[in-house]
Each structure stands twice: as structure tokens, then as C-alpha cells.
Design a protein around this motif. Structure first.
Motif, mmCIF file in Angstrom:
data_model
loop_
_atom_site.group_PDB
_atom_site.id
_atom_site.type_symbol
_atom_site.label_atom_id
_atom_site.label_comp_id
_atom_site.label_asym_id
_atom_site.label_seq_id
_atom_site.Cartn_x
_atom_site.Cartn_y
_atom_site.Cartn_z
ATOM 1 N N VAL A 93 36.848 -27.846 -41.334
ATOM 2 C CA VAL A 93 35.661 -28.225 -40.560
ATOM 3 C C VAL A 93 35.949 -28.128 -39.064
ATOM 4 N N VAL A 94 37.162 -28.498 -38.648
ATOM 5 C CA VAL A 94 37.545 -28.366 -37.235
ATOM 6 C C VAL A 94 37.397 -26.915 -36.786
ATOM 7 N N VAL A 95 37.905 -25.990 -37.584
ATOM 8 C CA VAL A 95 37.824 -24.564 -37.220
ATOM 9 C C VAL A 95 36.364 -24.128 -37.140
ATOM 10 N N MET A 96 35.553 -24.544 -38.114
ATOM 11 C CA MET A 96 34.129 -24.167 -38.086
ATOM 12 C C MET A 96 33.423 -24.747 -36.862
ATOM 13 N N VAL A 97 33.707 -26.001 -36.545
ATOM 14 C CA VAL A 97 33.066 -26.645 -35.392
ATOM 15 C C VAL A 97 33.497 -25.966 -34.097
ATOM 16 N N LEU A 98 34.751 -25.531 -34.030
ATOM 17 C CA LEU A 98 35.201 -24.794 -32.834
ATOM 18 C C LEU A 98 34.356 -23.544 -32.617
ATOM 19 N N SER A 104 27.520 -21.759 -29.508
ATOM 20 C CA SER A 104 26.274 -22.417 -29.099
ATOM 21 C C SER A 104 26.377 -23.018 -27.703
ATOM 22 N N ALA A 105 27.516 -22.871 -27.065
ATOM 23 C CA ALA A 105 27.765 -23.392 -25.714
ATOM 24 C C ALA A 105 27.561 -24.900 -25.642
ATOM 25 N N LEU A 106 27.901 -25.590 -26.711
ATOM 26 C CA LEU A 106 27.825 -27.046 -26.738
ATOM 27 C C LEU A 106 29.231 -27.632 -26.638
ATOM 28 N N ASN A 107 29.306 -28.843 -26.117
ATOM 29 C CA ASN A 107 30.588 -29.507 -25.982
ATOM 30 C C ASN A 107 30.834 -30.385 -27.213
ATOM 31 N N PHE A 108 31.707 -29.911 -28.078
ATOM 32 C CA PHE A 108 32.046 -30.649 -29.286
ATOM 33 C C PHE A 108 33.470 -31.203 -29.212
ATOM 34 N N ALA A 109 33.940 -31.505 -28.019
ATOM 35 C CA ALA A 109 35.319 -31.984 -27.846
ATOM 36 C C ALA A 109 35.557 -33.276 -28.626
ATOM 37 N N VAL A 110 34.637 -34.209 -28.557
ATOM 38 C CA VAL A 110 34.823 -35.491 -29.246
ATOM 39 C C VAL A 110 34.788 -35.309 -30.766
ATOM 40 N N PRO A 111 33.786 -34.614 -31.322
ATOM 41 C CA PRO A 111 33.815 -34.428 -32.782
ATOM 42 C C PRO A 111 35.052 -33.674 -33.279
ATOM 43 N N VAL A 112 35.473 -32.647 -32.537
ATOM 44 C CA VAL A 112 36.656 -31.892 -32.941
ATOM 45 C C VAL A 112 37.881 -32.802 -32.912
ATOM 46 N N LEU A 114 37.964 -36.104 -33.192
ATOM 47 C CA LEU A 114 37.862 -37.099 -34.259
ATOM 48 C C LEU A 114 38.164 -36.483 -35.629
ATOM 49 N N LEU A 115 37.675 -35.279 -35.853
ATOM 50 C CA LEU A 115 37.973 -34.594 -37.113
ATOM 51 C C LEU A 115 39.470 -34.332 -37.253
ATOM 52 N N PHE A 116 40.096 -33.906 -36.170
ATOM 53 C CA PHE A 116 41.531 -33.620 -36.215
ATOM 54 C C PHE A 116 42.330 -34.901 -36.423
ATOM 55 N N ILE A 117 41.938 -35.970 -35.743
ATOM 56 C CA ILE A 117 42.602 -37.265 -35.943
ATOM 57 C C ILE A 117 42.436 -37.711 -37.400
ATOM 58 N N GLY A 118 41.234 -37.549 -37.942
ATOM 59 C CA GLY A 118 40.998 -37.884 -39.346
ATOM 60 C C GLY A 118 41.891 -37.089 -40.274
ATOM 61 N N ALA A 119 42.062 -35.811 -39.984
ATOM 62 C CA ALA A 119 42.932 -34.965 -40.807
ATOM 63 C C ALA A 119 44.376 -35.458 -40.742
ATOM 64 N N MET A 120 44.817 -35.822 -39.550
ATOM 65 C CA MET A 120 46.197 -36.296 -39.403
ATOM 66 C C MET A 120 46.402 -37.638 -40.092
ATOM 67 N N VAL A 121 45.426 -38.522 -40.015
ATOM 68 C CA VAL A 121 45.519 -39.807 -40.719
ATOM 69 C C VAL A 121 45.581 -39.565 -42.219
ATOM 70 N N SER A 122 44.739 -38.685 -42.706
ATOM 71 C CA SER A 122 44.683 -38.394 -44.133
ATOM 72 C C SER A 122 45.986 -37.785 -44.641
ATOM 73 N N VAL A 123 46.520 -36.813 -43.929
ATOM 74 C CA VAL A 123 47.772 -36.187 -44.380
ATOM 75 C C VAL A 123 48.930 -37.179 -44.253
ATOM 76 N N THR A 124 48.894 -38.044 -43.244
ATOM 77 C CA THR A 124 49.939 -39.061 -43.095
ATOM 78 C C THR A 124 49.915 -40.032 -44.270
ATOM 79 N N LEU A 125 48.737 -40.498 -44.644
ATOM 80 C CA LEU A 125 48.617 -41.402 -45.796
ATOM 81 C C LEU A 125 49.057 -40.702 -47.084
ATOM 82 N N GLY A 126 48.696 -39.430 -47.220
ATOM 83 C CA GLY A 126 49.126 -38.657 -48.382
ATOM 84 C C GLY A 126 50.643 -38.542 -48.457
#
Length: 157
Positions: A93-98, A104-112, A114-126
């Protein structure tokens, strides 16, 4: 025809997405290890389940104890696989949002982020669950003292 600016924009998005793709490859490797461990646990549990009904009382108690440990290990592997898979999905999803953000010339810095942080939390818990499962496995299996004496194998005595 695509302009020079749009080609360089797409090229920069692809460059940004290279690191997450390497992360996906790493997560795929972890998933491969977890799936193999789960398969071995399931095979051992099936083997014990077939033997329990015909075993004598003492062996039956030991096998039922081992089945309880195997059940716990299966649960941990299952959750570790789920969390690592979820992390991989978040990275996708991070790659798609990028791509969407740049095109679309939109600023998605915060969602990207947050998604990356979520991925890191998830892989860390795994990975923590994986460590827990390995710890349980190594605590359960002990080499008999008849085969090991003061850290030396039987054949070195």
C-alpha cells in the motif's frame, strides 16, 4: 506522448519504491521460514495424535503434554505469519500511495509515514512471536545426558 517531466517523475517514484520492495523480499524470506516451521509442527502434532490412543498411560501423558506445547507453537506461528503478511500488505500500500501521491500532486507524507510505521510494528511483532516460538521449541527439546557429558558428545569421550 509522455513529457520529459512525467518520465522523470515516474522514475523518481520507482526509485522511492525500491527500498520497500527490498523490504518485501525480506518479509517473504521470513514468511518462508515461518511456514516451514508451522508445517513441521503440524506434522509432529499429526504424528502424535495418531499415536496417543494406542500408547500406554505414561507415554500418553507425555504425548498429550507435547501436543499442548505444539498447539501453543502453532498459534504463535499462525499469528507471526499473519502479522508479517499484514506488514507486507502495508508495504504494498505504501508503494501504491507513493505513485498516487506523485501522479495526483497531493501530499501524502503523513499517510505514507503512518503506513510504513504500521508495517514496521507489524513485522516487529511477528518477529517477536517467532522468537517466542523458537524459545518454546528449544526449551521443550532437551538432549539426554546419556548423549552429552559436560558439553562433549558421546563419541568424544
Amino acid at each position: 506522448m509522455i513529457s520529459h517531466t512525467s518520465i522523470s517523475t515516474v522514475a523518481s517514484i520507482i526509485q522511492l519504491s525500491v527500498a520497500p520492495v527490498f523490504l518485501l523480499a525480506g518479509i517473504a524470506g521470513i514468511l518462508n521460514v515461518l511456514a516451514a516451521r508451522l508445517a513441521r509442527i503440524v506434522d509432529r502434532a499429526r504424528s502424535l495424535e495418531m499415536d496417543v490412543p494406542t500408547a500406554d498411560a505414561e507415554v500418553q501423558r507425555a504425548e498429550i503434554r507435547e501436543l499442548a506445547i505444539l498447539d501453543r507453537r502453532m498459534t504463535m506461528c499462525h499469528w507471526a505469519i499473519g502479522l508479517c503478511t499484514f506488514a507486507a500488505l502495508l508495504v504494498c500500500v505504501v508503494v501504491m500511495v507513493l505513485f498516487v501521491a506523485v501522479l495526483s500532486a497531493l501530499n501524502f507524507a503523513v499517510p505514507v509515514s503512518l503506513l510504513f510505521i504500521g508495517a514496521m510494528v507489524s513485522v516487529t511483532l511477528g518477529l517477536l512471536l517467532f522468537l517466542g516460538e523458537v524459545t518454546i521449541a528449544t526449551r521443550w527439546v532437551r538432549v539426554s545426558e546419556q548423549f552429552v557429558l559436560k558439553g562433549k558428545p558421546l563419541y568424544d569421550r
